[in-house]
Design a protein around this motif. Structure first.
Motif, PDB file in Angstrom:
ATOM      1  N   GLY A   1       0.811  -1.214   0.000  1.00  0.00           N
ATOM      2  CA  GLY A   1       0.000   0.000   0.000  1.00  0.00           C
ATOM      3  C   GLY A   1       0.843   1.261   0.000  1.00  0.00           C
ATOM      4  O   GLY A   1       0.613   2.172  -0.806  1.00  0.00           O
ATOM      5  N   ILE A   2       1.832   1.322   0.890  1.00  0.00           N
ATOM      6  CA  ILE A   2       2.710   2.499   0.944  1.00  0.00           C
ATOM      7  C   ILE A   2       3.493   2.626  -0.360  1.00  0.00           C
ATOM      8  O   ILE A   2       3.679   3.734  -0.881  1.00  0.00           O
ATOM      9  CB  ILE A   2       3.658   2.417   2.151  1.00  0.00           C
ATOM     10  CG1 ILE A   2       2.852   2.471   3.452  1.00  0.00           C
ATOM     11  CG2 ILE A   2       4.676   3.558   2.122  1.00  0.00           C
ATOM     12  CD1 ILE A   2       3.667   2.215   4.712  1.00  0.00           C
ATOM     13  N   SER A   3       3.931   1.501  -0.899  1.00  0.00           N
ATOM     14  CA  SER A   3       4.690   1.517  -2.155  1.00  0.00           C
ATOM     15  C   SER A   3       3.860   2.046  -3.316  1.00  0.00           C
ATOM     16  O   SER A   3       4.404   2.563  -4.304  1.00  0.00           O
ATOM     17  CB  SER A   3       5.189   0.103  -2.488  1.00  0.00           C
ATOM     18  OG  SER A   3       6.020  -0.397  -1.460  1.00  0.00           O
ATOM     19  N   LYS A   4       2.542   1.916  -3.204  1.00  0.00           N
ATOM     20  CA  LYS A   4       1.640   2.385  -4.263  1.00  0.00           C
ATOM     21  C   LYS A   4       1.097   3.783  -3.979  1.00  0.00           C
ATOM     22  O   LYS A   4       0.184   4.241  -4.661  1.00  0.00           O
ATOM     23  CB  LYS A   4       0.482   1.400  -4.433  1.00  0.00           C
ATOM     24  CG  LYS A   4       0.907   0.048  -5.005  1.00  0.00           C
ATOM     25  CD  LYS A   4      -0.296  -0.885  -5.097  1.00  0.00           C
ATOM     26  CE  LYS A   4       0.098  -2.220  -5.715  1.00  0.00           C
ATOM     27  NZ  LYS A   4      -1.068  -3.139  -5.824  1.00  0.00           N
ATOM     28  N   GLY A   5       1.628   4.441  -2.945  1.00  0.00           N
ATOM     29  CA  GLY A   5       1.253   5.825  -2.701  1.00  0.00           C
ATOM     30  C   GLY A   5       0.285   6.061  -1.560  1.00  0.00           C
ATOM     31  O   GLY A   5      -0.191   7.192  -1.373  1.00  0.00           O
ATOM     32  N   GLN A   6      -0.040   5.026  -0.795  1.00  0.00           N
ATOM     33  CA  GLN A   6      -0.918   5.222   0.368  1.00  0.00           C
ATOM     34  C   GLN A   6      -0.084   5.857   1.493  1.00  0.00           C
ATOM     35  O   GLN A   6       0.531   5.161   2.296  1.00  0.00           O
ATOM     36  CB  GLN A   6      -1.514   3.888   0.806  1.00  0.00           C
ATOM     37  CG  GLN A   6      -2.440   3.271  -0.233  1.00  0.00           C
ATOM     38  CD  GLN A   6      -3.035   1.948   0.211  1.00  0.00           C
ATOM     39  OE1 GLN A   6      -2.817   1.496   1.332  1.00  0.00           O
ATOM     40  NE2 GLN A   6      -3.789   1.319  -0.666  1.00  0.00           N
ATOM     41  N   ASP A   7      -0.088   7.175   1.535  1.00  0.00           N
ATOM     42  CA  ASP A   7       0.818   7.905   2.420  1.00  0.00           C
ATOM     43  C   ASP A   7       0.157   8.336   3.729  1.00  0.00           C
ATOM     44  O   ASP A   7       0.708   9.161   4.459  1.00  0.00           O
ATOM     45  CB  ASP A   7       1.397   9.124   1.702  1.00  0.00           C
ATOM     46  CG  ASP A   7       0.325  10.095   1.213  1.00  0.00           C
ATOM     47  OD1 ASP A   7      -0.878   9.804   1.404  1.00  0.00           O
ATOM     48  OD2 ASP A   7       0.691  11.139   0.642  1.00  0.00           O
ATOM     49  N   TRP A   8      -1.019   7.796   4.032  1.00  0.00           N
ATOM     50  CA  TRP A   8      -1.734   8.224   5.239  1.00  0.00           C
ATOM     51  C   TRP A   8      -1.405   7.363   6.456  1.00  0.00           C
ATOM     52  O   TRP A   8      -1.920   7.585   7.532  1.00  0.00           O
ATOM     53  CB  TRP A   8      -3.236   8.229   4.994  1.00  0.00           C
ATOM     54  CG  TRP A   8      -3.785   6.923   4.473  1.00  0.00           C
ATOM     55  CD1 TRP A   8      -4.156   5.820   5.193  1.00  0.00           C
ATOM     56  CD2 TRP A   8      -4.031   6.607   3.106  1.00  0.00           C
ATOM     57  NE1 TRP A   8      -4.610   4.824   4.363  1.00  0.00           N
ATOM     58  CE2 TRP A   8      -4.553   5.285   3.074  1.00  0.00           C
ATOM     59  CE3 TRP A   8      -3.876   7.307   1.901  1.00  0.00           C
ATOM     60  CZ2 TRP A   8      -4.906   4.655   1.883  1.00  0.00           C
ATOM     61  CZ3 TRP A   8      -4.228   6.675   0.724  1.00  0.00           C
ATOM     62  CH2 TRP A   8      -4.727   5.373   0.715  1.00  0.00           C
ATOM     63  N   TYR A   9      -0.551   6.373   6.317  1.00  0.00           N
ATOM     64  CA  TYR A   9      -0.145   5.557   7.464  1.00  0.00           C
ATOM     65  C   TYR A   9       1.311   5.150   7.323  1.00  0.00           C
ATOM     66  O   TYR A   9       1.896   5.217   6.235  1.00  0.00           O
ATOM     67  CB  TYR A   9      -1.034   4.306   7.593  1.00  0.00           C
ATOM     68  CG  TYR A   9      -0.840   3.294   6.469  1.00  0.00           C
ATOM     69  CD1 TYR A   9       0.123   2.287   6.557  1.00  0.00           C
ATOM     70  CD2 TYR A   9      -1.622   3.337   5.318  1.00  0.00           C
ATOM     71  CE1 TYR A   9       0.303   1.374   5.538  1.00  0.00           C
ATOM     72  CE2 TYR A   9      -1.449   2.423   4.297  1.00  0.00           C
ATOM     73  CZ  TYR A   9      -0.487   1.440   4.403  1.00  0.00           C
ATOM     74  OH  TYR A   9      -0.305   0.540   3.393  1.00  0.00           O
ATOM     75  N   LYS A  10       1.885   4.736   8.464  1.00  0.00           N
ATOM     76  CA  LYS A  10       3.233   4.178   8.463  1.00  0.00           C
ATOM     77  C   LYS A  10       3.283   2.965   9.382  1.00  0.00           C
ATOM     78  O   LYS A  10       2.472   2.833  10.313  1.00  0.00           O
ATOM     79  CB  LYS A  10       4.267   5.215   8.914  1.00  0.00           C
ATOM     80  CG  LYS A  10       4.534   6.301   7.871  1.00  0.00           C
ATOM     81  CD  LYS A  10       5.805   7.078   8.188  1.00  0.00           C
ATOM     82  CE  LYS A  10       6.118   8.091   7.102  1.00  0.00           C
ATOM     83  NZ  LYS A  10       7.423   8.742   7.302  1.00  0.00           N
ATOM     84  N   ILE A  11       4.227   2.083   9.111  1.00  0.00           N
ATOM     85  CA  ILE A  11       4.431   0.898   9.949  1.00  0.00           C
ATOM     86  C   ILE A  11       5.152   1.330  11.224  1.00  0.00           C
ATOM     87  O   ILE A  11       6.128   2.077  11.174  1.00  0.00           O
ATOM     88  CB  ILE A  11       5.251  -0.159   9.188  1.00  0.00           C
ATOM     89  CG1 ILE A  11       4.441  -0.679   7.991  1.00  0.00           C
ATOM     90  CG2 ILE A  11       5.656  -1.311  10.104  1.00  0.00           C
ATOM     91  CD1 ILE A  11       5.267  -1.509   7.003  1.00  0.00           C
ATOM     92  N   ILE A  12       4.658   0.852  12.367  1.00  0.00           N
ATOM     93  CA  ILE A  12       5.260   1.276  13.649  1.00  0.00           C
ATOM     94  C   ILE A  12       5.774   0.099  14.476  1.00  0.00           C
ATOM     95  O   ILE A  12       6.369   0.297  15.539  1.00  0.00           O
ATOM     96  CB  ILE A  12       4.255   2.082  14.498  1.00  0.00           C
ATOM     97  CG1 ILE A  12       2.999   1.262  14.800  1.00  0.00           C
ATOM     98  CG2 ILE A  12       3.908   3.399  13.802  1.00  0.00           C
ATOM     99  CD1 ILE A  12       2.094   1.879  15.849  1.00  0.00           C
ATOM    100  N   GLY A  13       5.560  -1.135  14.022  1.00  0.00           N
ATOM    101  CA  GLY A  13       6.036  -2.270  14.798  1.00  0.00           C
ATOM    102  C   GLY A  13       5.591  -3.589  14.207  1.00  0.00           C
ATOM    103  O   GLY A  13       4.936  -3.627  13.158  1.00  0.00           O
ATOM    104  N   THR A  14       5.959  -4.668  14.889  1.00  0.00           N
ATOM    105  CA  THR A  14       5.655  -6.029  14.424  1.00  0.00           C
ATOM    106  C   THR A  14       4.802  -6.748  15.450  1.00  0.00           C
ATOM    107  O   THR A  14       5.125  -6.752  16.644  1.00  0.00           O
ATOM    108  CB  THR A  14       6.957  -6.821  14.184  1.00  0.00           C
ATOM    109  OG1 THR A  14       7.784  -6.105  13.264  1.00  0.00           O
ATOM    110  CG2 THR A  14       6.652  -8.202  13.618  1.00  0.00           C
ATOM    111  N   TYR A  15       3.739  -7.360  14.999  1.00  0.00           N
ATOM    112  CA  TYR A  15       2.832  -8.107  15.885  1.00  0.00           C
ATOM    113  C   TYR A  15       3.210  -9.591  15.900  1.00  0.00           C
ATOM    114  O   TYR A  15       3.653 -10.114  16.909  1.00  0.00           O
ATOM    115  CB  TYR A  15       1.397  -7.907  15.412  1.00  0.00           C
ATOM    116  CG  TYR A  15       0.353  -8.559  16.291  1.00  0.00           C
ATOM    117  CD1 TYR A  15       0.321  -8.348  17.662  1.00  0.00           C
ATOM    118  CD2 TYR A  15      -0.637  -9.368  15.732  1.00  0.00           C
ATOM    119  CE1 TYR A  15      -0.653  -8.928  18.470  1.00  0.00           C
ATOM    120  CE2 TYR A  15      -1.612  -9.950  16.522  1.00  0.00           C
ATOM    121  CZ  TYR A  15      -1.622  -9.736  17.888  1.00  0.00           C
ATOM    122  OH  TYR A  15      -2.576 -10.321  18.665  1.00  0.00           O
ATOM    123  N   VAL A  16       3.061 -10.270  14.778  1.00  0.00           N
ATOM    124  CA  VAL A  16       3.439 -11.690  14.657  1.00  0.00           C
ATOM    125  C   VAL A  16       4.637 -11.768  13.718  1.00  0.00           C
ATOM    126  O   VAL A  16       4.533 -11.388  12.549  1.00  0.00           O
ATOM    127  CB  VAL A  16       2.279 -12.541  14.103  1.00  0.00           C
ATOM    128  CG1 VAL A  16       2.737 -13.984  13.873  1.00  0.00           C
ATOM    129  CG2 VAL A  16       1.097 -12.518  15.064  1.00  0.00           C
TER     130      VAL A  16
END
Length: 258
Positions: free
Chosen positions: A23-38
């Motif tokens: 999603g981010i690679s395709k331009g979805q700039d409204w969120y960022k990854i902040i950590g790992t769950y699993v």
């Protein structure tokens, strides 16, 4: 989930790694990854209808794949499958093929199961243990499995809440909950899963053998992100230009690890 992050009905989401990165690679700039769950990978089942002519993965090339929506894990994993099977490249010319299969958007899991039985699609891909009850009941038939080389689920947050003081506290609370959940996996946690999901006890124990929660939910593996980007690019899901780690991750909350 990324759509709900966009319209701000969610501040934080736990979503498939490949979907967040794509999603981010395709331009979805409204969120960022902040950590790992699993941090263990997710195993996907490849399923067809009981009367389907398909009895192995080999015959799925150029067939019709049911997906929940474009850009979802169910579509991305179909491309990963195509890449692993060599369907993305013409063996004679070496040229990249953009259409290893056709896609039908079905929105939900039940519609995907129905579609392989009414013949409107040939197969679909969904998490193994979620699909297994329908394999056991013979509603659908499993003809293969695939596991991607990246952690299953990561945390993402809307850019408007990245600096909120509550965000690290949320991750810390979830960390404590998952630690307790795993400590009780021989008793209370098994009963809890059976109660809410109606899984067979044997399947729950087998699922516990495959799952592993990240020991630090704020950790983000640099290598995992790079492998995800490389695989998605090779599979044709994203283009040649890939985002930087800063574009993908918010490193005031998350921390890069090797």
């Amino acid at each position: 989930m990324t759509a709900k992050l966009e319209d701000k009905s969610l501040d934080v989401a736990i979503a498939l790694t490949e979907g967040l990165v794509a999603g981010i690679s395709k331009g979805q700039d409204w969120y960022k990854i902040i950590g790992t769950y699993v941090d263990a990978p997710l195993c996907w089942a490849i399923s067809t209808g009981q009367e389907s002519r398909h009895h192995s993965v080999d015959s799925l090339h150029k067939s019709n794949c049911g997906i929940s929506r474009y850009g979802s894990g169910s579509q991305i994993m179909a491309y990963v499958l195509a890449d692993q099977q060599g369907w993305l490249n013409n063996k004679k010319t070496g040229e990249h093929s953009d259409a290893p299969m056709n896609f039908t958007v079905l929105n939900n899991f039940k519609a995907m199961r129905d579609s392989v039985n009414d013949g409107s699609t040939d197969f679909f891909m969904w998490e193994l243990f979620t699909t297994k009850p329908y394999h056991d009941s013979k509603e659908v038939r499993c003809i293969g499995k695939i596991t991607p080389p990246w952690p299953a689920f990561m945390f993402a947050a809307h850019v408007d809440v990245l600096d909120a003081p509550e965000l690290p506290r949320v991750l810390n609370a979830i960390q404590k909950a998952t630690t307790l959940f795993m400590e009780q996996k021989e008793d209370e946690s098994v009963k809890h899963i059976i109660r809410i999901l109606d899984y067979q006890e044997e399947d729950v124990h087998n699922w516990f053998k495959t799952v592993h929660y990240a020991p630090d939910h704020t950790g983000i593996s640099r290598r995992a992100i790079q492998v995800t980007l490389s695989t998605l690019q090779k599979a044709g899901v994203i283009g040649e230009k890939v985002p930087s780690m800063d574009d993908l991750c918010y490193l005031k909350v998350g921390q890069l690890i090797e």
